[in-house]
Design a protein around this motif. Structure first.
Motif, mmCIF file in Angstrom:
data_model
loop_
_atom_site.group_PDB
_atom_site.id
_atom_site.type_symbol
_atom_site.label_atom_id
_atom_site.label_comp_id
_atom_site.label_asym_id
_atom_site.label_seq_id
_atom_site.Cartn_x
_atom_site.Cartn_y
_atom_site.Cartn_z
ATOM 1 N N SER A 52 2.480 7.347 26.543
ATOM 2 C CA SER A 52 2.883 8.721 26.806
ATOM 3 C C SER A 52 4.389 8.721 26.969
ATOM 4 O O SER A 52 5.032 7.672 26.999
ATOM 5 C CB SER A 52 2.203 9.270 28.061
ATOM 6 N N GLN A 53 4.981 9.925 27.092
ATOM 7 C CA GLN A 53 6.427 10.020 27.289
ATOM 8 C C GLN A 53 6.818 9.728 28.734
ATOM 9 O O GLN A 53 8.007 9.592 29.037
ATOM 10 C CB GLN A 53 6.911 11.426 26.897
ATOM 11 N N ASN A 54 5.815 9.623 29.620
ATOM 12 C CA ASN A 54 6.110 9.416 31.043
ATOM 13 C C ASN A 54 5.357 8.201 31.577
ATOM 14 O O ASN A 54 4.629 8.279 32.573
ATOM 15 C CB ASN A 54 5.725 10.672 31.841
ATOM 16 N N LEU A 55 5.533 7.076 30.924
ATOM 17 C CA LEU A 55 4.897 5.844 31.388
ATOM 18 C C LEU A 55 5.487 5.413 32.727
ATOM 19 O O LEU A 55 6.691 5.543 32.961
ATOM 20 C CB LEU A 55 5.117 4.727 30.370
ATOM 21 N N THR A 56 4.635 4.912 33.590
ATOM 22 C CA THR A 56 5.137 4.319 34.831
ATOM 23 C C THR A 56 5.778 2.981 34.514
ATOM 24 O O THR A 56 5.611 2.423 33.417
ATOM 25 C CB THR A 56 3.996 4.116 35.833
ATOM 26 N N ARG A 57 6.532 2.448 35.474
ATOM 27 C CA ARG A 57 7.182 1.160 35.256
ATOM 28 C C ARG A 57 6.150 0.064 34.947
ATOM 29 O O ARG A 57 6.340 -0.740 34.045
ATOM 30 C CB ARG A 57 7.985 0.784 36.508
ATOM 31 N N SER A 58 5.050 0.060 35.698
ATOM 32 C CA SER A 58 4.038 -0.980 35.483
ATOM 33 C C SER A 58 3.354 -0.830 34.129
ATOM 34 O O SER A 58 3.080 -1.827 33.443
ATOM 35 C CB SER A 58 2.992 -0.942 36.606
ATOM 36 N N GLN A 59 3.078 0.424 33.722
ATOM 37 C CA GLN A 59 2.469 0.640 32.402
ATOM 38 C C GLN A 59 3.410 0.166 31.297
ATOM 39 O O GLN A 59 2.988 -0.493 30.341
ATOM 40 C CB GLN A 59 2.151 2.128 32.215
ATOM 41 N N SER A 60 4.685 0.509 31.420
ATOM 42 C CA SER A 60 5.673 0.095 30.426
ATOM 43 C C SER A 60 5.787 -1.417 30.364
ATOM 44 O O SER A 60 5.829 -2.004 29.274
ATOM 45 C CB SER A 60 7.032 0.724 30.766
ATOM 46 N N ASP A 61 5.815 -2.064 31.517
ATOM 47 C CA ASP A 61 5.942 -3.524 31.542
ATOM 48 C C ASP A 61 4.742 -4.190 30.887
ATOM 49 O O ASP A 61 4.893 -5.188 30.154
ATOM 50 C CB ASP A 61 6.091 -4.010 32.987
ATOM 51 N N ARG A 62 3.536 -3.661 31.160
ATOM 52 C CA ARG A 62 2.335 -4.248 30.551
ATOM 53 C C ARG A 62 2.366 -4.108 29.030
ATOM 54 O O ARG A 62 2.028 -5.051 28.297
ATOM 55 C CB ARG A 62 1.077 -3.576 31.111
ATOM 56 N N LEU A 63 2.762 -2.937 28.549
ATOM 57 C CA LEU A 63 2.808 -2.723 27.095
ATOM 58 C C LEU A 63 3.866 -3.598 26.441
ATOM 59 O O LEU A 63 3.643 -4.176 25.371
ATOM 60 C CB LEU A 63 3.078 -1.246 26.795
#
Length: 380
Positions: A52-63
């Motif tokens: 999404s355009q508003n990923l959390t820090r943890s979601q972004s790091d996992r991806l």
């Protein structure tokens, strides 16, 4: 809008349109993009549902960790941002500049979709990429393995005879990303797409100069000044000029606060530049043809006002206003006729010497104008 002006069909681009460059993986997917009318981006392991355009820090790091592990990416954050941009920032109606090694195409971007073929796996994408690194673009072919796609509607594919602005070409050459923002070059993109376009209340008219030999300064000066005078109702100070002229190249004229319904001067200018033999019609005097079109337009405008003036519903104040409109019509008629006398012939001569040619997207069908005039003539 005047019936003859409608024939110009000037493309009007929405103010919120964004412009993007999409690379076709060293050109190997370019023909498929053109043929099947889509663009695509890699990293099949990342789908729209996962981002999404508003990923959390943890979601972004996992991806990012997943992209790095799957594709051995040195900058997984850049790859993730491109996926987000392709899925969420590109929108229907935006314009894409699609490039390979030697070719450029322009297209309207459409809706997002994901190709559901079970053969388009993460492994296939990685394998095709490895093969492309060693491939010969002149002999090898590949089918696009990407699932993240957007439909496109082609505007124009540049051929070997077409020119591209050296500034836009430079921007493309400097940027090797698979997806990039080209908003900084919006006007250059639009002048590459269209001969005539309306964007943010500015009319941009691009003339394609095909002359390959040296250009005479008088031809260039006459062409720019006479075209500007005809386009602006003899107010050339309101016209801006830009050139990317390198024989061949483009001459670009721009007018601010332009309304589509006031496009009649553009028709006159085009007739002077591109007039001549069209279809079954032989124009012995292009000046006479242009004047006939001008008189036809203003005669039609006068008829409408005179009919209203004769109406019993029109009160005294409206009668005075209509009388003034009739006087204004005659003033504009005289102005445009005198402008044609002064500028059409030198413009036509300069255009011929410069070998100015319209692109296939902007050729005016003059036969339609003549037919329209004939249909509107009262029976004898």
């Amino acid at each position: 809008m005047d019936k003859m002006t409608q024939i110009l069909d000037i493309p009007s681009i929405k103010n919120d349109t964004n412009f993007w460059m999409v690379r076709a993986k060293r050109g190997f997917f370019f023909d498929e993009f053109m043929r099947n009318e889509f663009i695509a981006i890699g990293w099949n392991s990342v789908t729209k549902a996962m981002i999404s355009q508003n990923l959390t820090r943890s979601q972004s790091d996992r991806l990012k960790a997943s992209i790095k592990a799957t594709y051995d990416e040195s900058k997984p954050g850049t790859s993730l941002n491109k996926c987000i941009r392709f899925c969420y920032e590109l929108k229907a109606g935006d314009i894409a500049v699609i490039v390979d090694n030697n070719r450029v195409a322009f297209a309207y971007i459409g809706e997002y979709y994901e190709e559901q073929s079970p053969t388009l796996t993460v492994e296939l994408g990685k394998e095709v990429h490895q093969q492309i690194e060693k491939a010969n673009p002149n002999t090898d072919t590949f089918t696009c393995p990407y699932i993240k796609r957007r439909k496109i509607t082609l505007i124009k594919v540049l051929t070997a005879d077409d020119t591209i602005s050296p500034y836009l070409q430079s921007a493309i050459a400097r940027n090797w990303h698979s997806l990039s923002d080209l908003n900084e070059y919006a006007e250059l993109v639009l002048s590459g797409c269209f001969d005539t376009v309306l964007f943010k209340d500015k009319l941009t008219v691009t003339f394609r100069v095909k002359r390959k030999e040296e250009i005479n300064v008088l031809d260039l000066a006459n062409f720019v000044l006479c075209a500007a005078r005809l386009l602006s109702d003899d107010k050339p100070e309101t016209v801006q000029v830009k050139t990317t002229l390198h024989s061949p190249g483009d001459v670009i004229l721009q007018i601010w606060n332009f309304a589509q319904e006031n496009a009649f001067p553009l028709l006159i200018c085009y007739m002077a530049i591109f007039g001549g033999k069209v279809g079954d019609y032989e124009f012995h005097s292009i000046i006479g043809v242009i004047k006939g079109i001008i008189n036809h337009k203003y005669d039609e405008d006068k008829k409408k006002i005179e009919l209203r003036k004769l109406s019993a519903e029109a009160d005294l104040a409206e009668q005075q206003a209509l009388k003034q409109k009739l006087e204004n019509i005659e003033t504009m008629r005289r102005l445009q006729l005198s402008s044609v006398d002064a500028y059409a012939e030198p413009l036509a001569t300069a255009a011929k010497n410069l070998a100015v040619q319209p692109s296939s997207a902007t050729i005016i069908d003059i036969t339609k104008i003549l037919k329209s005039q004939q249909e509107e003539q009262p029976p004898q």
